[in-house]
Scaffold this active site. Sequence first.
Site, short mmCIF file in Angstrom:
data_model
loop_
_atom_site.label_atom_id
_atom_site.label_comp_id
_atom_site.label_asym_id
_atom_site.label_seq_id
_atom_site.Cartn_x
_atom_site.Cartn_y
_atom_site.Cartn_z
CB SER A 114 18.25 14.86 26.87
OG SER A 114 17.64 15.16 28.10
CD GLU A 115 21.46 14.64 31.92
OE1 GLU A 115 21.54 15.21 30.80
OE2 GLU A 115 21.44 15.26 33.00
CG ASN A 116 15.87 12.02 29.62
OD1 ASN A 116 16.62 12.82 29.06
ND2 ASN A 116 14.58 11.94 29.35
CB SER A 174 21.98 7.90 28.18
OG SER A 174 22.13 9.29 28.14
#
Lengths: 234, 234, 218, 218
Positions: C46-48, C88
């Site tokens: 999850s890119e956060n 990330s």
Amino acid sequence: MSGFDKVVTSYEEAMAGLQDGMTVIAGGFGLCGIPEGLIAQIKRMGTRQLTVVSNNCGVDGFGLGVLLEDKQIKKMVSSYVGENALFEKQLLNGELEVELTPQGTLAEKMRAGGAGIPAFFTATGYGTPVGDGKEVREFNGRPYILEEAITGDFAIVKAWKADRYGNCVYRHTAQNFNPMAATAGKITVVEVEEIVEPGELDPSQIHTPGIYVNRVIRGTFEKRIERLHVREEA
Amino acid sequence: MSGFDKVVTSYEEAMAGLQDGMTVIAGGFGLCGIPEGLIAQIKRMGTRQLTVVSNNCGVDGFGLGVLLEDKQIKKMVSSYVGENALFEKQLLNGELEVELTPQGTLAEKMRAGGAGIPAFFTATGYGTPVGDGKEVREFNGRPYILEEAITGDFAIVKAWKADRYGNCVYRHTAQNFNPMAATAGKITVVEVEEIVEPGELDPSQIHTPGIYVNRVIRGTFEKRIERLHVREEA
Amino acid sequence: MALTREQIAQRVAREFKDGDYVNLGIGIPTLAANYVPDGISVMLQSENGLLGMGPYPTEAQVDADMINAGKETVTAITGSSIFSSAESFAMIRGGHVDITVLGAFEVDQHGNIASWMIPGKLVKGMGGAMDLVAGAKNIIVTMTHADKYGNSKLLPECTLPLTGVNCITRIITDLAVLEIRDGAFYLAEHAPGVSIEEIKKKTAGKLIVPEHVPEMLF
Amino acid sequence: MALTREQIAQRVAREFKDGDYVNLGIGIPTLAANYVPDGISVMLQSENGLLGMGPYPTEAQVDADMINAGKETVTAITGSSIFSSAESFAMIRGGHVDITVLGAFEVDQHGNIASWMIPGKLVKGMGGAMDLVAGAKNIIVTMTHADKYGNSKLLPECTLPLTGVNCITRIITDLAVLEIRDGAFYLAEHAPGVSIEEIKKKTAGKLIVPEHVPEMLF
């Protein structure tokens, strides 16, 4: 080591020096890991014409969204905005300017700003409106665009714990943009859930070394949840 | 999650695929935090014509220095070399090539290589022999030079602990170049003091997420000290 | 019959190989996580800043400090790692994520994708989509083959502002699976009960139809 | 009388302000840590990845995983932080370190420094010196004013390959303290018993001598 004690006890001290027209870099992703008390202080101060660099701009009445109420923000640099009606209205009115920046490029621009890298090449945004007007160069046969670093007059950061020297750790995904924001402010202010004594944090496990931090303040946090999604118990 | 189990049990498996002429990025600073067993395996394999990217090249008979004995290294990319007589001899003979790179630029080149940043500007080295032939550009009135990323066919890394998924933590200053090296190898091999089960490392305290890691092997380490400096007890 | 959202998600999940690191966009891509085939494990990014995203939390597990890239409350699996946005996207941009699945408004035969901006409508932003399509090794787009007026979304050239250039590898629609090959859409599979003719009709871009087009199995 | 190494180190330490983050090079600069004035605290940065470097270890404290940038065994103070080389140089390059003190072969009146390479001799490398002089806010050079043959090391133009350009702010030698001001060496202090004449004689670069030059106090 009194010269390294970064703790301040009032929000006035925490944000002292913030002036109209300044650039503020803010940590947080949506409403997660945002410096709630520092944002409230900017609202109290009424500082205007701010450029705010933050992945998002909060929601109506919470997070950075509260700074829209008195039109304190001139420009947002973000990857995703408009979760709030007021934002949309000011944007369409022309009262608010937005510079949309891909999320990873935004994170890297902040990191670069803190790390003395004035510009870097990335494939992100090549051939899209983001690349318009930016230098394109090929490396190993692939085109990249040149992106410049971002620094701020202030950085406002939310951490879980900090020691008096400003060493910070973040909790879970509330880390997000906070460590990069912390490096990129001329004055970096960190609002934390807990202040601990030097030595309580494992030196090898510090996310933000204190050298980046000018002021630390203990806050209390509402931690509003933007999208509650719960599954049934199995 | 068997597809994520990165653990291998032999050094042959750990370094399988290494071939003559490849580029190997190695973590470590001096003799601190070096993948001793992986280096020994490269020596056993007798792979030649290697380009080795590492801050230093070990000492006579230890660390990367052992790869000089059978002339396995064609070129070193380092910030500081020549702690060993054999290195000096091969360099003066023309048997060994050295590309001297400022320490911070070297670290950033590795990070950039792992992070999909093909090149970045830095002030480091401007106006010095390091800047010769490199593009110069001004940002905010200051000149910077353009430096390109480094990636390797292999990265060899030394960590303290890793879990089966390849999540790594480093101990004290044995961290150094290891996290960047880990990101920059097509195949990244990590030699560790201890393999733990997933969940034993705090997710927020992992230095190298397992996504960067292809193989993990448990090693035993001599941890030779390069410069023992002891003070008298008070 | 055109596939349902769930069927598209199910078909997407068959793209996964054991050990893949996968980033799933909001909507149908996220549903794919429910259909990972037996014997296959994938790890969700999850890119956060979360690698090893788990299911949504139970009431008791809800934690405001644990969200996904869609800002929803989420959990982390055993063996996850959590990191900064810079880390990330270093992971994403550096090509370490194996598969990205995302939705789109349009794609074209050159592998271009438009997914974030419709001129004249309020633009909320690209979020991490431009980074994802520039970085992942394998970019899969899920969408309906045509819009509600029957207009093809698989075009010779995208008409909307792009998210990324020459980047997508595969499109999984309600009618078909297509690959980008040599500047054309290559028809790899058709949905059960969907004719090649219908796919041809609803594909505005150049379409290569091989002699035998397998039917998707469900 | 020319200053001893210890006296130079002592004078260097007076440059420190309370709360300064300081990077000290090998040799005389490192000695300065022993002379930090009362009431002043500085935190030492070691570019291999340690902020808050402590004294050398006792026999019992020796740990092969805890070294400084000179590869010597070292300790960390309470409240230190330890990080990667990329983070360490982000700190340095980004201007977060207040003072760097390092040795040099030569400096010149433009603030250039040559400290790493003598053509014809084996070049071991620049290590972190180029990053440090490009990054820190305040770069102080310590060295003898002249070489053993009496040749000045404070030149109109460096003759050796440079480490950094237009970067040093202050030079503390065995004879004097000098600042770089408008393309000249400005004589700020002279060592006790060292005449202005001697300093003039041993300064090849342009020297500005103000009416009153204070004597260093010890």
